[in-house]
Design an enzyme around this catalytic site. Structure first.
Site, PDB file in Angstrom:
ATOM      1  N   TRP A  26       2.345 104.043  -3.385  1.00  0.00           N
ATOM      2  CA  TRP A  26       2.486 105.174  -2.466  1.00  0.00           C
ATOM      3  C   TRP A  26       1.104 105.679  -2.066  1.00  0.00           C
ATOM      4  O   TRP A  26       0.250 105.900  -2.927  1.00  0.00           O
ATOM      5  CB  TRP A  26       3.246 106.324  -3.118  1.00  0.00           C
ATOM      6  CG  TRP A  26       4.672 106.055  -3.470  1.00  0.00           C
ATOM      7  CD1 TRP A  26       5.219 106.040  -4.717  1.00  0.00           C
ATOM      8  CD2 TRP A  26       5.761 105.797  -2.565  1.00  0.00           C
ATOM      9  NE1 TRP A  26       6.571 105.792  -4.658  1.00  0.00           N
ATOM     10  CE2 TRP A  26       6.933 105.640  -3.344  1.00  0.00           C
ATOM     11  CE3 TRP A  26       5.859 105.700  -1.177  1.00  0.00           C
ATOM     12  CZ2 TRP A  26       8.178 105.384  -2.785  1.00  0.00           C
ATOM     13  CZ3 TRP A  26       7.095 105.437  -0.608  1.00  0.00           C
ATOM     14  CH2 TRP A  26       8.232 105.284  -1.411  1.00  0.00           C
ATOM     15  N   GLU A  35      10.716 113.503 -13.487  1.00  0.00           N
ATOM     16  CA  GLU A  35      12.118 113.122 -13.689  1.00  0.00           C
ATOM     17  C   GLU A  35      12.990 113.961 -12.759  1.00  0.00           C
ATOM     18  O   GLU A  35      13.190 115.156 -12.961  1.00  0.00           O
ATOM     19  CB  GLU A  35      12.528 113.333 -15.149  1.00  0.00           C
ATOM     20  CG  GLU A  35      14.013 113.116 -15.444  1.00  0.00           C
ATOM     21  CD  GLU A  35      14.562 111.839 -14.854  1.00  0.00           C
ATOM     22  OE1 GLU A  35      15.456 111.934 -13.985  1.00  0.00           O
ATOM     23  OE2 GLU A  35      14.094 110.739 -15.237  1.00  0.00           O
ATOM     24  N   SER A  36      13.526 113.316 -11.734  1.00  0.00           N
ATOM     25  CA  SER A  36      14.237 114.047 -10.681  1.00  0.00           C
ATOM     26  C   SER A  36      15.468 114.785 -11.197  1.00  0.00           C
ATOM     27  O   SER A  36      15.762 115.904 -10.750  1.00  0.00           O
ATOM     28  CB  SER A  36      14.650 113.087  -9.563  1.00  0.00           C
ATOM     29  OG  SER A  36      15.619 112.154 -10.012  1.00  0.00           O
ATOM     30  N   VAL A  65       7.872 108.956  -7.424  1.00  0.00           N
ATOM     31  CA  VAL A  65       8.135 110.301  -6.924  1.00  0.00           C
ATOM     32  C   VAL A  65       9.601 110.607  -7.205  1.00  0.00           C
ATOM     33  O   VAL A  65      10.411 109.689  -7.328  1.00  0.00           O
ATOM     34  CB  VAL A  65       7.848 110.402  -5.408  1.00  0.00           C
ATOM     35  CG1 VAL A  65       6.359 110.370  -5.155  1.00  0.00           C
ATOM     36  CG2 VAL A  65       8.542 109.287  -4.620  1.00  0.00           C
ATOM     37  N   ARG A  74       4.653 103.266 -14.185  1.00  0.00           N
ATOM     38  CA  ARG A  74       4.886 103.243 -12.751  1.00  0.00           C
ATOM     39  C   ARG A  74       4.536 104.600 -12.125  1.00  0.00           C
ATOM     40  O   ARG A  74       4.729 105.645 -12.748  1.00  0.00           O
ATOM     41  CB  ARG A  74       6.350 102.923 -12.453  1.00  0.00           C
ATOM     42  CG  ARG A  74       6.769 101.521 -12.887  1.00  0.00           C
ATOM     43  CD  ARG A  74       6.266 100.465 -11.938  1.00  0.00           C
ATOM     44  NE  ARG A  74       6.537  99.118 -12.434  1.00  0.00           N
ATOM     45  CZ  ARG A  74       6.096  98.006 -11.837  1.00  0.00           C
ATOM     46  NH1 ARG A  74       5.373  98.085 -10.729  1.00  0.00           N
ATOM     47  NH2 ARG A  74       6.374  96.824 -12.356  1.00  0.00           N
ATOM     48  N   VAL A  75       4.050 104.548 -10.905  1.00  0.00           N
ATOM     49  CA  VAL A  75       3.728 105.759 -10.150  1.00  0.00           C
ATOM     50  C   VAL A  75       4.904 106.042  -9.223  1.00  0.00           C
ATOM     51  O   VAL A  75       5.079 105.375  -8.201  1.00  0.00           O
ATOM     52  CB  VAL A  75       2.419 105.582  -9.369  1.00  0.00           C
ATOM     53  CG1 VAL A  75       2.170 106.768  -8.453  1.00  0.00           C
ATOM     54  CG2 VAL A  75       1.255 105.393 -10.339  1.00  0.00           C
ATOM     55  N   TYR A 135      19.964  99.299  -6.454  1.00  0.00           N
ATOM     56  CA  TYR A 135      18.680  98.668  -6.801  1.00  0.00           C
ATOM     57  C   TYR A 135      18.891  97.446  -7.687  1.00  0.00           C
ATOM     58  O   TYR A 135      18.182  96.443  -7.557  1.00  0.00           O
ATOM     59  CB  TYR A 135      17.770  99.677  -7.502  1.00  0.00           C
ATOM     60  CG  TYR A 135      17.179 100.707  -6.574  1.00  0.00           C
ATOM     61  CD1 TYR A 135      15.945 100.503  -5.969  1.00  0.00           C
ATOM     62  CD2 TYR A 135      17.865 101.881  -6.281  1.00  0.00           C
ATOM     63  CE1 TYR A 135      15.404 101.436  -5.105  1.00  0.00           C
ATOM     64  CE2 TYR A 135      17.339 102.821  -5.415  1.00  0.00           C
ATOM     65  CZ  TYR A 135      16.110 102.595  -4.825  1.00  0.00           C
ATOM     66  OH  TYR A 135      15.582 103.522  -3.952  1.00  0.00           O
ATOM     67  N   CYS A 179      12.730 107.973  -0.685  1.00  0.00           N
ATOM     68  CA  CYS A 179      13.206 107.822  -2.063  1.00  0.00           C
ATOM     69  C   CYS A 179      14.419 108.720  -2.331  1.00  0.00           C
ATOM     70  O   CYS A 179      14.328 109.940  -2.182  1.00  0.00           O
ATOM     71  CB  CYS A 179      12.066 108.168  -3.020  1.00  0.00           C
ATOM     72  SG  CYS A 179      12.582 108.240  -4.751  1.00  0.00           S
TER      73      CYS A 179
END
Length: 325
Positions: A96, A148-149, A133, A130-131, A195, A63
């Site tokens: 995942w 939140e990256s 990472v 949604r799950v 995406y 990811c």
């Protein structure tokens, strides 16, 4: 890629019918902040103080959003202070999972749970969404701090500086407005743009996404002809946010997501820049290309129903980049 509805798992792909074939990414649900003293951040609640050994990071090596967090954990000297679990590359009906393999999947080293969704329901038994990472987990409060990256990397950028002694600043205050402008274009048209191309289910939706993507690559190529990094002579978070999509582009997005007008290796400045960032101390160790390629081609059966893993080009990310100081 399923989702939870009131804590119950549903194996359900993205609904693009209501959006005219367009892929639309949902916003993150957990938005708390780790701060040096535990005071409240820009969103969420207070109580998450920076402490060594308190936090655990859940990632996928595949990811790009999780990859951001792994890079900041490395370049900010947090490897000894924030532990990590990596999911399995195959994301099928259960989403995942914490199966292990020989490509970096570790299992859930914190709780031994079987699925990433179990981390979400451990934090909120009635969670809907949604799950995804990365997930930053607080072992003291036994809950998710953030998924939140873009905000996790800003926590890593400064919250732990007093613990690590690493004061490198990739989000300098004087440049924040300018960085945000660059971030927004790159996110909309490139990070998320690949995406939007790959998950489009109508020709119009694909056409709407593909043109801005390559317009942005042309813009970046020109910008990097004049600047060593996106914002000038120093690395910022904008560079690392861009890098995680660049490093995946030729092995995955070019073919799998139909982003095939040109490759990154066809852009002299972008390709050299990608190699320079890959060769930055500690970064190459965060890139697991076998895991990346396996995940995309095996997991997205709406794109690759026979799950054939292609023979990819051999890319030498360690070749001299020539982008001197």
């Amino acid at each position: 890629m399923g989702l939870l509805v009131d804590g119950v798992w549903h194996d359900q792909w993205y609904d693009t019918k209501s959006s005219g074939g367009k892929f639309e990414r949902a916003a993150a649900k957990f938005r708390n902040w780790v701060t040096p003293d535990g005071s409240k951040g820009p969103t969420g609640v207070s109580g998450f103080a920076a402490e060594s050994g308190r936090y655990h990071l859940y990632v996928s090596y595949a990811c790009p959003w999780a990859h951001r967090a792994l890079i900041f954990r490395q370049i900010k000297g947090l490897s000894d202070h924030i532990s990590v679990s990596a999911v399995h590359p195959d994301m099928l009906g259960d989403g995942w999972t914490f199966q292990t393999d020989d490509h970096g999947a570790t299992g859930d080293t914190l709780f031994g749970l079987p699925f990433a969704r179990d981390i979400y329901t451990k934090a909120d038994p009635a969670f809907s969404g949604r799950v995804t990472v990365p997930v930053l987990w607080d072992t003291q409060q036994n809950t998710i701090v953030s998924n939140e990256s873009s905000e996790i990397i800003r926590m890593f950028n400064s919250a732990f500086d007093a613990i690590t002694g690493n004061t490198d600043d990739f989000w300098p205050e004087a440049q924040r407005d300018a960085i945000e402008t660059v971030n927004n274009r790159i996110y909309d048209t490139f990070n998320n743009g690949v995406y939007r191309c790959g998950f489009a289910t109508t020709q119009d939706a694909y056409d709407e996404a593909i043109a801005p993507l390559f317009d942005t690559l042309d813009w970046l190529e020109d910008r990097l002809a004049r600047n060593r990094y996106l914002m000038g002579d120093a690395l910022t978070e904008a560079d690392w946010r861009l890098f995680t999509t660049l490093v995946r582009f030729d092995p995955v997005y070019h073919l799998h997501f139909k982003c095939n007008r040109k490759r990154i290796v066809d852009y002299p400045n972008l390709w050299a820049y990608t190699r320079e960032l890959y060769q930055h101390p500690g970064v190459a160790g965060t890139v697991n290309m076998d895991h990346i390629v396996r995940h995309y081609h095996y997991s997205h059966d709406t794109i690759n129903p026979n799950r054939i893993i292609p023979t990819n080009p051999v890319l030498d990310f360690m070749a001299p980049h020539g982008r001197g100081g």
